[in-house]
Design an enzyme around this catalytic site. Sequence first.
Site, PDB file in Angstrom:
ATOM      1  N   SER A 107       0.814  -1.215   0.000  1.00 35.23           N
ATOM      2  CA  SER A 107       0.000   0.000   0.000  1.00 35.23           C
ATOM      3  C   SER A 107       0.848   1.266   0.000  1.00 35.23           C
ATOM      4  CB  SER A 107      -0.964  -0.049   1.197  1.00 35.23           C
ATOM      5  OG  SER A 107      -1.907   0.987   1.150  1.00 35.23           O
ATOM      6  N   ASP A 244      -2.378   6.492  -3.472  1.00 37.82           N
ATOM      7  CA  ASP A 244      -1.265   5.839  -2.793  1.00 37.82           C
ATOM      8  C   ASP A 244      -0.739   4.717  -3.690  1.00 37.82           C
ATOM      9  OD1 ASP A 244      -3.387   4.069  -2.521  1.00 37.82           O
ATOM     10  OD2 ASP A 244      -2.802   3.423  -0.517  1.00 37.82           O
ATOM     11  N   ASP A 246      -0.929   1.510  -3.967  1.00 39.94           N
ATOM     12  CA  ASP A 246      -1.752   0.455  -4.554  1.00 39.94           C
ATOM     13  C   ASP A 246      -3.102   0.954  -5.040  1.00 39.94           C
ATOM     14  OD1 ASP A 246      -2.948   0.777  -2.037  1.00 39.94           O
ATOM     15  OD2 ASP A 246      -3.485  -1.344  -1.896  1.00 39.94           O
ATOM     16  N   ASP A 248      -5.821   2.350  -3.591  1.00 39.56           N
ATOM     17  CA  ASP A 248      -7.113   2.271  -2.907  1.00 39.56           C
ATOM     18  C   ASP A 248      -7.407   3.514  -2.075  1.00 39.56           C
ATOM     19  OD1 ASP A 248      -5.350   1.821  -0.823  1.00 39.56           O
ATOM     20  OD2 ASP A 248      -6.207  -0.097  -0.212  1.00 39.56           O
TER      21      ASP A 248
END
Length: 450
Positions: A107, A244, A246, A248
């Site tokens: 993440s 960010d 990843d 999400d």
Amino acid sequence: MARKYFGTDGIRGRVGEGVITPDFMLRLGYAAGTVLGSMPGRAGAGRRSILIGKDTRVSGYMFEAALEAGLINAGVDVGLLGPMPTPAIAYLTRTFHAQAGIVISASHNPYCDNGIKFFSADGSKLPDKIERDIEAALEIPMTTAKNLGKAWRIDDAAARYIEFCKASTPWGFSLDGKRIVLDCANGATYHIAPKVFRELGAEVTAIGASPDGLNINLECGSTKPDHLREEVLKQGADLGIAFDGDGDRVLFVDGSGALVDGDQLLFIVALHRQQYLSGCDGVVGTLMSNYGFELALRERGIPFERARVGDRYVLEKMQANGWTLGGESSGHIICADATTTGDGIVSALQVLRALSDFGESLQQLTARVSMMPQHMINVRLAHRDGVLDHADVRTEVDAAEAQLGERGRVLLRPSGTEPLIRVMVEGVETAEVQQLAARIAAVVERVGNS
């Protein structure tokens, strides 16, 4: 059985340390294939398949290969998606009627970290029971399946997800005339987000869109928005959008360079639904959601409830209440009527749709919610046992709450990973908030180190 490896957001850690090693990933692939491969996909019985996607950090190649080998050894077919945002794996798992989807990502963490997230056949996080079953299967010695799985690369994964994101807006929605700066955090949205917004008509400047395996989240993205602010002002753009690593989470920067966080974005989406769609039944935030955000919703008759910090808990409360909107101030926003998990691109489009229907700028809409000053102190302790219930701590907290009244709130929250207690106070006056937080933190430190 307590979970040994899984946290609230999958498995995560420093590469090469603890469980984040190629050997563990090989065994995890086998265990996941054994458990998840025996479950029906959305299409029912048939050939078992699991999808694997990843973000752009260099260790993803190694872990992808290890997971693929373990899954194939368990007799499961593997669809390789390549670098894709986490919510894309959730969507594509549903689209391909797979038994599960696996995301290799840490993440918003730096490149030296990595981790694993799982999605079920319907694109939601795995239930605790299934995670416990996978942990138990890690103890099973690996054997080679009689019918080994096969792997294939899904070449049109990006194109499919781009169309899904665009379809989350109504037919005819256009961003013509909008000048937008996108910060893709050198992460998984680098080849997706610019195409989505350009194909909807926006004039896009993309930064943080040149990943090299080592620069994911490095001084860019939603955790480091300074470069985005500078670029918005330099370009004279209408606004900036930061994801960010990843994809999400999402935060905005308005045309003046002011940061707009997840609470403010949630407010805009909720207000839009109340006034332009079928209404807003309610919003789920977290213990850290700004009190000003809660008051703004309350003033407009929109119910609000707080969940524990973490998107898993937000979604659980949304489902329990039958609500479709929730999220965190970090920018993890869940629009459950559009997708099954937090999705930075889809959430950003919901905000832009609101701006279009209201006919107002981002500055004008955020002016409708007054965010309160919030001050947090992390207190490192020798021990945390009994600290929160200690009479001295309770007395200090009660005094602060009495002083604030309806003008603010106090929250003491233990860290889930460190020997810390986080002391947070928010209210109308910055100086008062800082003073009260310091007083409480001093008592917590004394009690916890005595």
